[in-house]
Design an enzyme around this catalytic site. Sequence first.
Site, PDB file in Angstrom:
ATOM      1  N   ASP A  89       3.513   3.918  -6.661  1.00  0.00           N
ATOM      2  CA  ASP A  89       2.969   4.273  -5.650  1.00  0.00           C
ATOM      3  C   ASP A  89       2.493   3.006  -4.888  1.00  0.00           C
ATOM      4  OD1 ASP A  89       0.716   3.991  -7.309  1.00  0.00           O
ATOM      5  OD2 ASP A  89      -0.771   4.747  -5.668  1.00  0.00           O
ATOM      6  N   GLU A 152      -2.193   4.804  -8.100  1.00  0.00           N
ATOM      7  CA  GLU A 152      -3.191   3.852  -8.522  1.00  0.00           C
ATOM      8  C   GLU A 152      -3.961   3.398  -7.198  1.00  0.00           C
ATOM      9  OE1 GLU A 152      -4.723  -0.126  -8.959  1.00  0.00           O
ATOM     10  OE2 GLU A 152      -3.360   0.396  -7.548  1.00  0.00           O
TER      11      GLU A 152
HETATM   12 ZN   LIG Z   1      -1.347  -2.703  -7.570  1.00  0.00          ZN
END
Ligand SMILES: [Zn+2]
Length: 479
Positions: A89, A152
């Site tokens: 992501d 994340e």
């Molecule tokens: Zn990163």
Amino acid sequence: MTDFAAKARELMPQLTEDLIELTKIPSIAFPNHPKEEVRRAHDHLVELLRGAGVTDIDSLDLPDTSPVIMGHIPAPPDAPTVLLYGHYDVQPSGDESLWESPPFEPTRIDGGAIRGRGVADCKSNLIAHIGALRAWDGRPPVGVRIVFEGQEEYGSAFDDFPPQKPELFAADAMVIADMGNVRPGEPTLTVALRGAADLVVEVRTLKKAIHSGEFGGAAPDALLTLMHALSTLHDSNGDVAVNGLRRDPWNGTSYSDKEFAELAGMLPGMPQLGSGPIGERLWHGPSITVIGLDAPAVDTAASAVVPYARAAISLRVHPEQDVKEGQRALVTHLEKLRPFGIELTVTPGDAGAGFAAPTGGPAYTAMQKSMRKAWGNTPVEMASGGSIPLVNALSKAAPNAEILMLGAEDGHCGLHAPNERVLLDEIEKVVIAEATFFAEFAAGFTASLFLDTMGVPPCRATTDPTATPTPQSSRPPRP
Ligand SMILES: [Zn+2]
């Protein structure tokens, strides 16, 4: 040993194409962004991993969390296992007018770089992992566990999941590739991350705002009270002035003053805050930042004594200080203050622990050697001011695994900012380093098994990462 430099050079054109394709997908895992794009990046990576020889691939589905790609290549007999981490992501692009090319149209730019959102953080590192597997034709001399996370940049249920199913994360070493070099061409291992804690401090002094002419001078002013409190957090040099926050000398590399001014975008003539070496201030000591303030806005300000004010504070603590202990020190400091005799209300918020990697173990040594081969000079150590909650969770799940933090990003790549870019040369070097590391680590591991059977005390990570005393291994292991 295979010449991975030649191999990586041969692999780079295809890896570059793969990186460009991956960067075209706006895999933003924030709310209000289409989940299908995240899924598309996931599926694309699964294909790339299959092509690189990872046949055993699963997706871990957790509530409100993008699927985590979990792959496995079993270890050859007596070989160690290496976990390869990265995230697919990306941050939102922010104000697109600040970009010199559209964020999701990856563009080749001068200096052998590609510009695009997420091209460095962290898609470059996923591609480097894939490159290292391709360099071994999918049959590395170590076992491999793939953990490619899909959320994340925005908190998820995965952040503290690993200790619940440690068997999925069992490894002798982990390559956390969500990092990079302090500056291009200077191989860097990140060995520590500061802890982070938030808190809110507020004060109410009056039932309502009152005329500053009629009452000002005697009426208890909430904003003034709060400002008095905030001004005690630093001394006149700008050093943190709260007791109980740890600060130690920093022995790794660091930025020059000029470089820091440029990276931080400091205006001409602006001084830095604090005293002492900059690495110590940024990575091995506390920082306290006022990140928000509720007070009447200037444009609509009335001539009135302010009855209520509050501030949000972000605290960063030494990598090895208990973050809750640091947060308590700041709460205690604020609660004791009573500016003008007025009590403040302090509410602690979220806290994420810091991390200090034990250095000097067999995986660390093998990676140092491999990075030296890739870049041609000895790696330096740095730390990061930000925290990565998952690193703590992974290290809890596999307490004996050595954690190696590195990657293809660099201090100047503009991650999370407009015009993020990555240098292809850095990706190539990470491919060389990682492919070489597989061989170096496997060889050292087999040798230590052999010594084991000879009755010689072992020095491999599965027993105790701090067993081999070296100048750098003086840090206590993490609990
Ligand atoms: Zn990163």
